[in-house]
Design a protein around this motif. Structure first.
Motif, PDB file in Angstrom:
ATOM      1  N   ASP A 185       0.862  -1.402   0.289  1.00 53.99           N
ATOM      2  CA  ASP A 185       0.172  -0.004  -0.008  1.00 53.99           C
ATOM      3  C   ASP A 185       0.993   1.127   0.054  1.00 53.99           C
ATOM      4  OD1 ASP A 185       1.075   0.558   2.535  1.00 53.99           O
ATOM      5  OD2 ASP A 185      -0.889  -0.377   3.284  1.00 53.99           O
ATOM      6  N   ILE A 186       0.359   2.445  -0.191  1.00 59.31           N
ATOM      7  CA  ILE A 186       0.929   3.539  -0.234  1.00 59.31           C
ATOM      8  C   ILE A 186       1.748   4.010   0.996  1.00 59.31           C
ATOM      9  CG2 ILE A 186      -0.994   5.183   0.443  1.00 59.31           C
ATOM     10  CD1 ILE A 186       0.240   6.901  -1.782  1.00 59.31           C
ATOM     11  N   GLU A 187       1.226   3.535   2.168  1.00 57.66           N
ATOM     12  CA  GLU A 187       2.078   4.043   3.285  1.00 57.66           C
ATOM     13  C   GLU A 187       3.269   3.163   3.450  1.00 57.66           C
ATOM     14  OE1 GLU A 187      -1.322   3.272   3.508  1.00 57.66           O
ATOM     15  OE2 GLU A 187      -1.958   5.236   3.776  1.00 57.66           O
ATOM     16  N   ASP A 188       3.506   1.758   3.262  1.00 53.55           N
ATOM     17  CA  ASP A 188       4.554   0.836   3.076  1.00 53.55           C
ATOM     18  C   ASP A 188       5.536   1.356   2.041  1.00 53.55           C
ATOM     19  OD1 ASP A 188       3.779  -0.521   5.392  1.00 53.55           O
ATOM     20  OD2 ASP A 188       2.584  -2.033   4.121  1.00 53.55           O
ATOM     21  N   LEU A 189       5.009   1.786   0.980  1.00 50.44           N
ATOM     22  CA  LEU A 189       5.711   1.908  -0.065  1.00 50.44           C
ATOM     23  C   LEU A 189       6.629   3.308   0.003  1.00 50.44           C
ATOM     24  CD1 LEU A 189       6.569   1.137  -2.866  1.00 50.44           C
ATOM     25  CD2 LEU A 189       4.681   2.171  -4.006  1.00 50.44           C
ATOM     26  N   ALA A 190       5.863   4.259   0.983  1.00 50.60           N
ATOM     27  CA  ALA A 190       6.389   5.496   1.011  1.00 50.60           C
ATOM     28  C   ALA A 190       7.627   5.283   2.178  1.00 50.60           C
ATOM     29  CB  ALA A 190       5.465   6.559   1.550  1.00 50.60           C
ATOM     30  N   LYS A 191       7.371   4.436   2.972  1.00 49.49           N
ATOM     31  CA  LYS A 191       8.554   3.998   4.036  1.00 49.49           C
ATOM     32  C   LYS A 191       9.652   3.555   3.292  1.00 49.49           C
ATOM     33  CE  LYS A 191       5.254   3.588   7.759  1.00 49.49           C
ATOM     34  NZ  LYS A 191       4.928   2.453   8.782  1.00 49.49           N
ATOM     35  N   LYS A 192       9.376   2.531   2.467  1.00 48.78           N
ATOM     36  CA  LYS A 192      10.521   1.722   1.798  1.00 48.78           C
ATOM     37  C   LYS A 192      11.413   2.893   0.784  1.00 48.78           C
ATOM     38  CE  LYS A 192       9.651  -2.318   2.912  1.00 48.78           C
ATOM     39  NZ  LYS A 192      10.722  -3.137   3.813  1.00 48.78           N
ATOM     40  N   LEU A 193      10.642   3.689   0.259  1.00 48.81           N
ATOM     41  CA  LEU A 193      11.192   4.905  -0.631  1.00 48.81           C
ATOM     42  C   LEU A 193      11.808   6.074  -0.012  1.00 48.81           C
ATOM     43  CD1 LEU A 193       8.881   4.358  -3.933  1.00 48.81           C
ATOM     44  CD2 LEU A 193      11.121   3.512  -3.509  1.00 48.81           C
ATOM     45  N   ARG A 194      11.376   6.106   1.200  1.00 48.63           N
ATOM     46  CA  ARG A 194      11.709   7.318   2.083  1.00 48.63           C
ATOM     47  C   ARG A 194      11.373   8.758   1.331  1.00 48.63           C
ATOM     48  NH1 ARG A 194      17.913   5.726   4.186  1.00 48.63           N
ATOM     49  NH2 ARG A 194      17.162   3.756   5.163  1.00 48.63           N
ATOM     50  N   VAL A 195       9.969   8.556   0.910  1.00 50.49           N
ATOM     51  CA  VAL A 195       9.189   9.772   0.263  1.00 50.49           C
ATOM     52  C   VAL A 195       8.264  10.284   0.923  1.00 50.49           C
ATOM     53  CG1 VAL A 195       8.381   8.542  -1.323  1.00 50.49           C
ATOM     54  CG2 VAL A 195       8.746  10.760  -1.935  1.00 50.49           C
ATOM     55  N   GLU A 196       7.687  11.455   1.007  1.00 54.07           N
ATOM     56  CA  GLU A 196       6.409  11.639   1.306  1.00 54.07           C
ATOM     57  C   GLU A 196       5.372  11.051   0.508  1.00 54.07           C
ATOM     58  OE1 GLU A 196       5.742  13.423   4.023  1.00 54.07           O
ATOM     59  OE2 GLU A 196       8.013  13.379   4.410  1.00 54.07           O
ATOM     60  N   PRO A 197       4.196  10.635   1.019  1.00 59.45           N
ATOM     61  CA  PRO A 197       3.172  10.106   0.571  1.00 59.45           C
ATOM     62  C   PRO A 197       2.480  10.747  -0.589  1.00 59.45           C
ATOM     63  CG  PRO A 197       2.853   9.571   3.018  1.00 59.45           C
ATOM     64  CD  PRO A 197       3.889  10.751   2.631  1.00 59.45           C
ATOM     65  N   ASP A 198       2.262  12.045  -0.397  1.00 60.17           N
ATOM     66  CA  ASP A 198       1.668  12.985  -1.556  1.00 60.17           C
ATOM     67  C   ASP A 198       2.415  13.025  -2.765  1.00 60.17           C
ATOM     68  OD1 ASP A 198       3.785  14.533   0.047  1.00 60.17           O
ATOM     69  OD2 ASP A 198       2.541  16.583  -0.394  1.00 60.17           O
ATOM     70  N   VAL A 199       4.011  12.995  -2.584  1.00 64.11           N
ATOM     71  CA  VAL A 199       4.660  13.069  -3.701  1.00 64.11           C
ATOM     72  C   VAL A 199       4.661  11.837  -4.201  1.00 64.11           C
ATOM     73  CG1 VAL A 199       7.262  13.142  -4.378  1.00 64.11           C
ATOM     74  CG2 VAL A 199       6.391  14.614  -2.666  1.00 64.11           C
ATOM     75  N   LEU A 200       4.890  10.434  -3.487  1.00 64.46           N
ATOM     76  CA  LEU A 200       4.747   9.222  -4.016  1.00 64.46           C
ATOM     77  C   LEU A 200       3.301   9.004  -4.903  1.00 64.46           C
ATOM     78  CD1 LEU A 200       5.634   6.512  -4.231  1.00 64.46           C
ATOM     79  CD2 LEU A 200       4.730   5.960  -1.942  1.00 64.46           C
ATOM     80  N   GLN A 201       2.159   9.776  -4.198  1.00 62.68           N
ATOM     81  CA  GLN A 201       0.988   9.575  -4.929  1.00 62.68           C
ATOM     82  C   GLN A 201       0.695  10.058  -6.367  1.00 62.68           C
ATOM     83  OE1 GLN A 201      -2.141   8.148  -3.413  1.00 62.68           O
ATOM     84  NE2 GLN A 201      -2.400   8.203  -5.776  1.00 62.68           N
ATOM     85  N   ILE A 202       1.655  11.203  -6.509  1.00 63.51           N
ATOM     86  CA  ILE A 202       1.887  11.601  -7.917  1.00 63.51           C
ATOM     87  C   ILE A 202       2.730  10.675  -8.746  1.00 63.51           C
ATOM     88  CG2 ILE A 202       3.030  13.578  -9.198  1.00 63.51           C
ATOM     89  CD1 ILE A 202       2.473  15.473  -6.889  1.00 63.51           C
ATOM     90  N   TRP A 203       3.920  10.033  -8.253  1.00 58.40           N
ATOM     91  CA  TRP A 203       4.625   8.865  -8.958  1.00 58.40           C
ATOM     92  C   TRP A 203       3.846   7.911  -9.146  1.00 58.40           C
ATOM     93  CZ3 TRP A 203       9.656   8.521  -5.600  1.00 58.40           C
ATOM     94  CH2 TRP A 203      10.411   9.551  -5.564  1.00 58.40           C
ATOM     95  N   LEU A 204       3.021   7.135  -8.612  1.00 56.50           N
ATOM     96  CA  LEU A 204       2.107   6.274  -8.683  1.00 56.50           C
ATOM     97  C   LEU A 204       1.192   6.461  -9.698  1.00 56.50           C
ATOM     98  CD1 LEU A 204       1.317   4.926  -4.984  1.00 56.50           C
ATOM     99  CD2 LEU A 204       2.848   3.736  -6.608  1.00 56.50           C
ATOM    100  N   GLU A 205       0.656   7.554  -9.697  1.00 47.23           N
ATOM    101  CA  GLU A 205      -0.239   7.887 -10.710  1.00 47.23           C
ATOM    102  C   GLU A 205       0.236   7.978 -12.191  1.00 47.23           C
ATOM    103  OE1 GLU A 205      -4.227   8.469 -12.604  1.00 47.23           O
ATOM    104  OE2 GLU A 205      -3.675   7.967 -10.431  1.00 47.23           O
ATOM    105  N   LYS A 206       1.430   8.443 -12.136  1.00 50.38           N
ATOM    106  CA  LYS A 206       1.933   8.584 -13.500  1.00 50.38           C
ATOM    107  C   LYS A 206       2.543   7.060 -13.942  1.00 50.38           C
ATOM    108  CE  LYS A 206       6.265  10.438 -13.348  1.00 50.38           C
ATOM    109  NZ  LYS A 206       7.275   9.295 -13.637  1.00 50.38           N
ATOM    110  N   SER A 207       2.989   6.301 -13.166  1.00 52.94           N
ATOM    111  CA  SER A 207       3.214   5.125 -13.581  1.00 52.94           C
ATOM    112  C   SER A 207       2.120   4.013 -13.692  1.00 52.94           C
ATOM    113  CB  SER A 207       4.016   4.050 -12.343  1.00 52.94           C
ATOM    114  OG  SER A 207       5.207   4.935 -12.042  1.00 52.94           O
ATOM    115  N   ARG A 208       0.970   4.450 -13.107  1.00 46.07           N
ATOM    116  CA  ARG A 208      -0.159   3.719 -13.604  1.00 46.07           C
ATOM    117  C   ARG A 208      -0.618   4.124 -14.933  1.00 46.07           C
ATOM    118  NH1 ARG A 208      -5.405   4.177 -13.456  1.00 46.07           N
ATOM    119  NH2 ARG A 208      -5.202   6.397 -13.137  1.00 46.07           N
ATOM    120  N   LYS A 209      -0.887   5.498 -15.213  1.00 44.21           N
ATOM    121  CA  LYS A 209      -1.172   5.678 -16.699  1.00 44.21           C
ATOM    122  C   LYS A 209      -0.211   5.131 -17.685  1.00 44.21           C
ATOM    123  CE  LYS A 209      -3.142  10.044 -15.293  1.00 44.21           C
ATOM    124  NZ  LYS A 209      -3.505  11.585 -15.286  1.00 44.21           N
TER     125      LYS A 209
END
Length: 277
Positions: A145-169
């Motif tokens: 999930d986004i919380e665990d992924l944010a911890k692994k990548l050491r990035v803020e969840p709101d920034v990661l959300q942008i990355w995830l949406e880009k990769s999903r598209k």
């Protein structure tokens, strides 16, 4: 007076050549290979077509009504990259990578011709460094999930959300409920950035008509490799090399032909799994 038209023609031809070289490198490369005869660097041809037909006669000829036709030799383009990378925290390693310019995958071992799986999708999607941060984390840890992924990548969840949406598209990942996973079947993306090479290269004069066209430019492969393997990965030199492949045809009793392809380096059947349009 005749010198003026010749001069104008020369200037126009030079301009057109420069324009094609800058904007359409794949067309320039094709024209260069087609018009001019030059030496190419190839992996060593260790198995002849005759030897393969002899060793695999029972496999290729079902009975005496089947017969071999004349075999052809073709050359498949790859990019050889001399690289260095961090093997451990206190050790730098140097090696080479062999990367197909046709199917977009990295060769892991030239003896077995084992390849990666998933870089083709990344090339087609034009994956960047942010995409690969997500891809590599999911490849290593599985669905998260986004919380665990944010911890692994050491990035803020709101920034990661942008990355995830880009990769999903880009169809590189999919969301299932609250979790994200790779949109690949049996991905093979986590490896050291080095091809195990058991054979060296030779320079061989080759007819241009039997070179297969590149699907990807060297610049595309270089960009993907740098994004995939991180900031400590460096490409020192690149060279285009070719793999010799035997195209062996069998005449069937009904007049049809069965075509098989064989890696001339290791003598094994060569899979034609290129994603051609």
């Amino acid at each position: 007076m005749r010198a003026v038209p010749i001069m104008i023609f020369t200037i126009v031809a030079a301009f057109m050549g420069f324009f094609v070289w800058k904007n359409y490198p794949e067309v320039y490369a094709w024209a260069k290979d087609t018009i001019f005869f030059s030496k190419i660097s190839t992996l060593e041809l260790r198995y002849t077509a005759e030897a393969i037909m002899k060793d695999h006669k029972k496999e290729l000829l079902a009975d005496k009504n089947h017969s071999f036709l004349e075999a052809d030799l073709e050359f498949h383009p790859y990019l050889l990259m001399e690289v260095k990378y961090n093997r451990t925290k206190d050790k730098t390693a140097e090696g080479v990578i062999l990367w197909s310019l046709m199917d977009g995958e990295m060769v892991l071992d030239t003896k077995s011709w084992e390849k990666s799986h998933g870089f083709f999708d990344c090339l087609e999607a034009r994956a960047d460094r942010e995409d690969f941060k997500v891809i590599n984390a999911l490849a290593k840890h599985g669905s998260m999930d986004i919380e665990d992924l944010a911890k692994k990548l050491r990035v803020e969840p709101d920034v990661l959300q942008i990355w995830l949406e880009k990769s999903r598209k880009k169809n590189l990942i999919v969301q299932s409920g609250n979790e994200y996973r790779l949109h690949l079947q049996n991905p093979k993306l986590l490896m050291i950035p080095e091809t195990k090479i058991g054979q060296w290269f030779v320079s061989k004069a080759s007819k241009v008509t039997n070179r297969l066209a590149r699907r990807y430019r060297a610049a595309q492969v270089i960009s993907i490799a740098k994004s995939a393997f991180g900031l400590d990965f460096t490409i020192r030199k690149t060279t285009e090399v070719f793999l010799p492949v035997h195209r062996i045809a069998v005449q069937n009793p009904d007049g049809s032909e069965m075509m098989t392809y064989w890696n001339a380096l290791n003598g094994q059947k060569f899979s034609q799994t290129y994603h051609m349009e």
